[in-house]
Design a protein around this motif. Structure first.
Motif, PDB file in Angstrom:
ATOM      1  N   ARG A   1       9.625  39.028 -11.921  1.00 38.34           N
ATOM      2  CA  ARG A   1       9.162  39.475 -13.321  1.00 38.34           C
ATOM      3  C   ARG A   1       9.876  40.686 -13.559  1.00 38.34           C
ATOM      4  O   ARG A   1      10.190  41.089 -14.864  1.00 38.34           O
ATOM      5  CB  ARG A   1       7.478  39.866 -12.974  1.00 38.34           C
ATOM      6  N   ASP A   2      10.159  41.838 -12.462  1.00 44.76           N
ATOM      7  CA  ASP A   2      10.438  42.974 -12.861  1.00 44.76           C
ATOM      8  C   ASP A   2      12.029  42.892 -13.355  1.00 44.76           C
ATOM      9  O   ASP A   2      12.474  43.991 -14.027  1.00 44.76           O
ATOM     10  CB  ASP A   2      10.336  44.053 -11.631  1.00 44.76           C
ATOM     11  N   THR A   3      12.852  42.100 -12.698  1.00 45.56           N
ATOM     12  CA  THR A   3      14.190  41.998 -13.027  1.00 45.56           C
ATOM     13  C   THR A   3      14.626  40.875 -14.004  1.00 45.56           C
ATOM     14  O   THR A   3      15.728  40.624 -13.959  1.00 45.56           O
ATOM     15  CB  THR A   3      14.807  41.693 -11.588  1.00 45.56           C
ATOM     16  N   ASP A   4      13.507  40.269 -14.690  1.00 48.59           N
ATOM     17  CA  ASP A   4      13.941  39.128 -15.698  1.00 48.59           C
ATOM     18  C   ASP A   4      14.777  39.841 -16.618  1.00 48.59           C
ATOM     19  O   ASP A   4      14.455  40.659 -17.394  1.00 48.59           O
ATOM     20  CB  ASP A   4      12.507  38.582 -16.233  1.00 48.59           C
ATOM     21  N   GLY A   5      15.896  39.057 -16.841  1.00 44.94           N
ATOM     22  CA  GLY A   5      16.856  39.518 -17.901  1.00 44.94           C
ATOM     23  C   GLY A   5      17.923  40.456 -17.284  1.00 44.94           C
ATOM     24  O   GLY A   5      18.959  40.792 -18.043  1.00 44.94           O
ATOM     25  N   ASP A   6      17.701  40.943 -16.072  1.00 37.52           N
ATOM     26  CA  ASP A   6      18.720  41.848 -15.580  1.00 37.52           C
ATOM     27  C   ASP A   6      19.720  41.374 -14.843  1.00 37.52           C
ATOM     28  O   ASP A   6      19.613  41.179 -13.565  1.00 37.52           O
ATOM     29  CB  ASP A   6      17.940  43.157 -14.902  1.00 37.52           C
TER      30      ASP A   6
ATOM     31  N   LEU B   1      15.979  43.766   1.567  1.00 39.79           N
ATOM     32  CA  LEU B   1      15.578  45.161   1.623  1.00 39.79           C
ATOM     33  C   LEU B   1      14.994  45.774   0.185  1.00 39.79           C
ATOM     34  O   LEU B   1      14.175  46.565   0.234  1.00 39.79           O
ATOM     35  CB  LEU B   1      16.955  45.919   1.983  1.00 39.79           C
ATOM     36  N   GLU B   2      16.018  45.204  -0.730  1.00 37.53           N
ATOM     37  CA  GLU B   2      15.480  45.530  -2.322  1.00 37.53           C
ATOM     38  C   GLU B   2      14.326  44.837  -2.605  1.00 37.53           C
ATOM     39  O   GLU B   2      13.387  45.904  -3.260  1.00 37.53           O
ATOM     40  CB  GLU B   2      16.483  44.918  -2.967  1.00 37.53           C
ATOM     41  N   ILE B   3      13.762  43.800  -1.959  1.00 32.43           N
ATOM     42  CA  ILE B   3      12.334  43.308  -2.511  1.00 32.43           C
ATOM     43  C   ILE B   3      11.137  43.894  -1.483  1.00 32.43           C
ATOM     44  O   ILE B   3      10.147  44.225  -2.309  1.00 32.43           O
ATOM     45  CB  ILE B   3      12.385  41.934  -2.495  1.00 32.43           C
ATOM     46  N   PHE B   4      11.516  43.867  -0.401  1.00 38.54           N
ATOM     47  CA  PHE B   4      10.546  44.240   0.680  1.00 38.54           C
ATOM     48  C   PHE B   4      10.549  45.600   1.456  1.00 38.54           C
ATOM     49  O   PHE B   4       9.719  46.133   2.106  1.00 38.54           O
ATOM     50  CB  PHE B   4      10.184  43.375   1.699  1.00 38.54           C
ATOM     51  N   GLY B   5      11.793  46.218   1.048  1.00 37.26           N
ATOM     52  CA  GLY B   5      11.760  47.402   1.929  1.00 37.26           C
ATOM     53  C   GLY B   5      12.169  47.154   3.266  1.00 37.26           C
ATOM     54  O   GLY B   5      12.075  48.230   4.036  1.00 37.26           O
ATOM     55  N   ASP B   6      12.628  45.975   3.646  1.00 41.00           N
ATOM     56  CA  ASP B   6      12.955  45.624   5.037  1.00 41.00           C
ATOM     57  C   ASP B   6      13.972  44.571   5.015  1.00 41.00           C
ATOM     58  O   ASP B   6      14.035  43.586   4.628  1.00 41.00           O
ATOM     59  CB  ASP B   6      11.679  45.174   5.661  1.00 41.00           C
ATOM     60  N   GLU B   7      14.959  45.013   5.414  1.00 43.89           N
ATOM     61  CA  GLU B   7      16.185  44.033   5.400  1.00 43.89           C
ATOM     62  C   GLU B   7      16.026  42.805   6.329  1.00 43.89           C
ATOM     63  O   GLU B   7      16.642  41.796   6.142  1.00 43.89           O
ATOM     64  CB  GLU B   7      17.531  44.663   6.009  1.00 43.89           C
ATOM     65  N   ASN B   8      15.186  42.701   7.373  1.00 50.30           N
ATOM     66  CA  ASN B   8      14.866  41.391   7.916  1.00 50.30           C
ATOM     67  C   ASN B   8      13.487  40.991   7.616  1.00 50.30           C
ATOM     68  O   ASN B   8      13.301  39.786   8.347  1.00 50.30           O
ATOM     69  CB  ASN B   8      14.446  42.004   9.547  1.00 50.30           C
TER      70      ASN B   8
ATOM     71  N   LYS C   1       3.753  36.490  -3.581  1.00 50.00           N
ATOM     72  CA  LYS C   1       3.496  37.461  -4.743  1.00 50.00           C
ATOM     73  C   LYS C   1       4.560  38.665  -4.996  1.00 50.00           C
ATOM     74  O   LYS C   1       4.810  39.140  -5.990  1.00 50.00           O
ATOM     75  CB  LYS C   1       2.333  38.186  -4.398  1.00 50.00           C
ATOM     76  N   THR C   2       4.948  38.991  -3.865  1.00 49.95           N
ATOM     77  CA  THR C   2       5.979  40.125  -3.970  1.00 49.95           C
ATOM     78  C   THR C   2       7.454  39.645  -4.391  1.00 49.95           C
ATOM     79  O   THR C   2       7.782  40.494  -5.226  1.00 49.95           O
ATOM     80  CB  THR C   2       6.483  40.692  -2.256  1.00 49.95           C
TER      81      THR C   2
END
Length: 87
Positions: free
Chosen positions: A29-34, A48-55, A22-23
């Motif tokens: 969805r938010d980056t479609d076309g970017d 890190l970009e998606i979850f705020g956690d690099e691991n 879901k995340t």
């Protein structure tokens, strides 16, 4: 659901896997076309970009990405062809 994740409806997922997807779906969805945000980058940076956690992706890769683990921290994660085996 993003077309890249359409395969997920055909398999049984745990609650944790569903939440992870879901995340990822929100990010797709938010980056479609970017094309700038969809540029291939190392997995830890994308995590890190998606979850705020690099691991997050190295500790618990989404289904069909189980070949990714802490030994592949720089594996590039980007919008891939969902029909590619192992993705």
């Amino acid at each position: 659901m993003a077309p890249e994740l359409s395969w997920a409806s055909a398999i049984k997922l745990t609650t944790a896997q569903t939440e992870t997807l879901k995340t990822i779906n929100r990010w797709l969805r938010d980056t479609d076309g970017d094309t700038h945000r969809r540029t291939m980058i190392p997995m830890r940076e994308r995590s890190l970009e998606i979850f705020g956690d690099e691991n997050a992706l190295t500790h618990s890769p989404p289904p069909r990405c189980s070949h990714l683990d802490a030994s592949t921290p720089d594996y590039p994660v980007h919008r891939a062809d969902p029909t590619t085996p192992g993705l």
